[in-house]
Design a protein around this motif. Sequence first.
Motif, PDB file in Angstrom:
ATOM      1  N   MET A   1       0.849  -1.188   0.000  1.00  0.00           N
ATOM      2  CA  MET A   1       0.000   0.000   0.000  1.00  0.00           C
ATOM      3  C   MET A   1       0.889   1.244   0.000  1.00  0.00           C
ATOM      4  SD  MET A   1      -2.905   1.031   2.797  1.00  0.00           S
ATOM      5  CE  MET A   1      -3.878   2.527   2.583  1.00  0.00           C
ATOM      6  N   PRO A   2       0.682   2.175  -0.951  1.00  0.00           N
ATOM      7  CA  PRO A   2       1.526   3.363  -0.998  1.00  0.00           C
ATOM      8  C   PRO A   2       1.360   4.232   0.242  1.00  0.00           C
ATOM      9  CG  PRO A   2      -0.316   3.543  -2.551  1.00  0.00           C
ATOM     10  CD  PRO A   2      -0.330   2.164  -2.026  1.00  0.00           C
ATOM     11  N   GLN A   3       2.454   4.874   0.640  1.00  0.00           N
ATOM     12  CA  GLN A   3       2.416   5.709   1.839  1.00  0.00           C
ATOM     13  C   GLN A   3       1.672   7.009   1.565  1.00  0.00           C
ATOM     14  OE1 GLN A   3       5.992   5.903   4.145  1.00  0.00           O
ATOM     15  NE2 GLN A   3       5.740   8.086   4.550  1.00  0.00           N
ATOM     16  N   ASP A   4       0.896   7.446   2.550  1.00  0.00           N
ATOM     17  CA  ASP A   4       0.173   8.710   2.493  1.00  0.00           C
ATOM     18  C   ASP A   4       1.190   9.847   2.446  1.00  0.00           C
ATOM     19  OD1 ASP A   4      -1.354  10.954   2.813  1.00  0.00           O
ATOM     20  OD2 ASP A   4      -2.467  10.214   4.551  1.00  0.00           O
ATOM     21  N   ARG A   5       1.160  10.649   1.373  1.00  0.00           N
ATOM     22  CA  ARG A   5       2.134  11.723   1.206  1.00  0.00           C
ATOM     23  C   ARG A   5       1.959  12.813   2.251  1.00  0.00           C
ATOM     24  NH1 ARG A   5       5.150  11.836  -3.408  1.00  0.00           N
ATOM     25  NH2 ARG A   5       4.654  10.282  -4.988  1.00  0.00           N
ATOM     26  N   ASP A   6       0.812  12.846   2.901  1.00  0.00           N
ATOM     27  CA  ASP A   6       0.561  13.865   3.917  1.00  0.00           C
ATOM     28  C   ASP A   6       0.924  13.393   5.320  1.00  0.00           C
ATOM     29  OD1 ASP A   6      -0.423  15.682   2.027  1.00  0.00           O
ATOM     30  OD2 ASP A   6      -2.429  14.789   2.123  1.00  0.00           O
ATOM     31  N   ASP A   7       1.400  12.154   5.438  1.00  0.00           N
ATOM     32  CA  ASP A   7       1.745  11.609   6.755  1.00  0.00           C
ATOM     33  C   ASP A   7       3.026  10.791   6.639  1.00  0.00           C
ATOM     34  OD1 ASP A   7       1.915  10.548   9.255  1.00  0.00           O
ATOM     35  OD2 ASP A   7      -0.112   9.718   9.311  1.00  0.00           O
ATOM     36  N   ALA A   8       4.158  11.443   6.947  1.00  0.00           N
ATOM     37  CA  ALA A   8       5.465  10.806   6.763  1.00  0.00           C
ATOM     38  C   ALA A   8       5.677   9.604   7.668  1.00  0.00           C
ATOM     39  CB  ALA A   8       6.575  11.826   7.000  1.00  0.00           C
ATOM     40  N   PHE A   9       4.918   9.549   8.788  1.00  0.00           N
ATOM     41  CA  PHE A   9       5.106   8.458   9.747  1.00  0.00           C
ATOM     42  C   PHE A   9       3.895   7.524   9.823  1.00  0.00           C
ATOM     43  CE2 PHE A   9       8.021  11.749  11.475  1.00  0.00           C
ATOM     44  CZ  PHE A   9       9.199  11.042  11.275  1.00  0.00           C
ATOM     45  N   ALA A  10       3.119   7.449   8.774  1.00  0.00           N
ATOM     46  CA  ALA A  10       1.971   6.539   8.766  1.00  0.00           C
ATOM     47  C   ALA A  10       2.414   5.087   8.916  1.00  0.00           C
ATOM     48  CB  ALA A  10       1.178   6.718   7.474  1.00  0.00           C
ATOM     49  N   TRP A  11       3.609   4.790   8.444  1.00  0.00           N
ATOM     50  CA  TRP A  11       4.100   3.412   8.523  1.00  0.00           C
ATOM     51  C   TRP A  11       4.279   2.953   9.967  1.00  0.00           C
ATOM     52  CZ3 TRP A  11       8.838   2.805  10.917  1.00  0.00           C
ATOM     53  CH2 TRP A  11       9.625   3.965  11.059  1.00  0.00           C
ATOM     54  N   ILE A  12       4.515   3.914  10.883  1.00  0.00           N
ATOM     55  CA  ILE A  12       4.669   3.553  12.294  1.00  0.00           C
ATOM     56  C   ILE A  12       3.373   2.976  12.847  1.00  0.00           C
ATOM     57  CG2 ILE A  12       5.006   4.505  14.618  1.00  0.00           C
ATOM     58  CD1 ILE A  12       7.081   6.366  13.466  1.00  0.00           C
TER      59      ILE A  12
ATOM     60  N   ALA B   1       1.107   1.297  11.244  1.00  0.00           N
ATOM     61  CA  ALA B   1       0.949  -0.068  10.732  1.00  0.00           C
ATOM     62  C   ALA B   1       1.818  -1.045  11.519  1.00  0.00           C
ATOM     63  CB  ALA B   1       1.297  -0.113   9.248  1.00  0.00           C
ATOM     64  N   GLN B   2       3.053  -0.629  11.835  1.00  0.00           N
ATOM     65  CA  GLN B   2       3.932  -1.503  12.617  1.00  0.00           C
ATOM     66  C   GLN B   2       3.392  -1.709  14.027  1.00  0.00           C
ATOM     67  OE1 GLN B   2       8.081  -0.734  12.679  1.00  0.00           O
ATOM     68  NE2 GLN B   2       8.341  -0.964  10.466  1.00  0.00           N
ATOM     69  N   ARG B   3       2.834  -0.631  14.617  1.00  0.00           N
ATOM     70  CA  ARG B   3       2.274  -0.758  15.957  1.00  0.00           C
ATOM     71  C   ARG B   3       1.117  -1.742  15.975  1.00  0.00           C
ATOM     72  NH1 ARG B   3       0.257   4.116  16.690  1.00  0.00           N
ATOM     73  NH2 ARG B   3      -1.831   3.391  16.142  1.00  0.00           N
ATOM     74  N   GLU B   4       0.276  -1.699  14.959  1.00  0.00           N
ATOM     75  CA  GLU B   4      -0.861  -2.637  14.889  1.00  0.00           C
ATOM     76  C   GLU B   4      -0.375  -4.072  14.769  1.00  0.00           C
ATOM     77  OE1 GLU B   4      -3.219  -1.281  11.648  1.00  0.00           O
ATOM     78  OE2 GLU B   4      -3.777   0.621  12.635  1.00  0.00           O
ATOM     79  N   ARG B   5       0.669  -4.293  13.985  1.00  0.00           N
ATOM     80  CA  ARG B   5       1.202  -5.651  13.844  1.00  0.00           C
ATOM     81  C   ARG B   5       1.777  -6.137  15.172  1.00  0.00           C
ATOM     82  NH1 ARG B   5       2.883  -3.765   8.677  1.00  0.00           N
ATOM     83  NH2 ARG B   5       4.999  -3.305   9.419  1.00  0.00           N
TER      84      ARG B   5
END
Length: 393
Positions: A1-12, A14-18
């Motif tokens: 899933m492409p990263q939201d350009r308006d949220d540089a740390f959205a990937w964090i 996703a990692q927290r949920e995992r």
Amino acid sequence: MPQDRDDAFAWIDAQRERRDRAGLMRRLSPRPADSPLLDLASNDYLGLARHSEVTAAAAAAAHRWGAGSTGSRLVTGSTELHTTLERELAEFCGFEAALVFSSGYAANLAAVSALSGRDAMVVSDADNHASLIDGCRLSRAEIAVVPHADPDAVRKALDAADAAEGDAGEARRRALVVSDAVFSVDGDAAPLAALAGASRQYGAALVVDEAHGLGVLGEGGRGAVHGAGLAGAPDVVVTATLSKSLGSQGGAVLGPARVIGHLVNSARTFIFDTGLNPAAVGAALASLRLLRREPERAARVRTVAMGLYGRLAAAGLAAVRPDASVVSVRAPSPEKAVRWAADCRAAGLMVGCFRPPSVPDGVSRLRLTARGNLTEEQIEGAVDVIVRTAPTA
């Protein structure tokens, strides 16, 4: 899933949920100054962190030298107290010289990276501490990770490197064999004599992390390397922490004087880091002197560890026989390990909880640390809580 350009740390997120789904989320739990819990989680093996002599020495050092060391060791960060600790620590452990760092982690990074390099080979035990692993990564050397506590695997790795160099017609590269003295997860000791033999067969140096050996193993707590008859050897280097048995903070590298001189001139975590604060140096020195005066403290830690292990094993729990102060008790899953530790805490007992990725074998467990100042009543009470709250498979 492409990263939201308006949220540089959205990937964090996703990692927290995992992590949450896997039961691997970690959270800080600040402790009060006077906790009512019985502590089997800290690394205060000799019970010296709150000893009156040790805390008084820390306070006196802060009053005399200041709260901070004020700079790197090569500028203003070295005091006479640092030099005294280094001299007495080297003498106690049987080495020619020592160098104090701001942490045991920094000491390991220094020893491994500064004694190897791009043109070297490092052979590392698969269960080594993260600080040794990071030292290997920073070294830019060729790394061979070998099975746990297997001197024959070390010998094969060095032999393969030797053969490859011989075929290429190159001069022999320098090599380093790196191992914990006592492994932090299950508390088992490395076969140091055999590792030294394998290393010497191929002209490799041996670097041993004594974090869990100093103050517990060897004559009067001088460490596993001293106990193996390797202290002071020209091809052996020891790293240690001041934050476990010595109840303070900081780290050290011990070895031949020329090795220590090399670290002063080349170890980045020494050259570019602020020196260890004087209070920690004073506390560590006081603990070291206390241990020299009362060597029976080391034997008491081992007695407590075996007492915990024997009672837990007799109760049917999957406890691992300790070689030093760490007693590991296997849990069925990460989630059950977390719940087990929480239930112990609710019953008044603080224990460590190790889960992936902190454990190399993927097996979650409670990690208990024996303290030399525990009473028999406290040991019995701790075992009762652990057995009573143990999860089913």
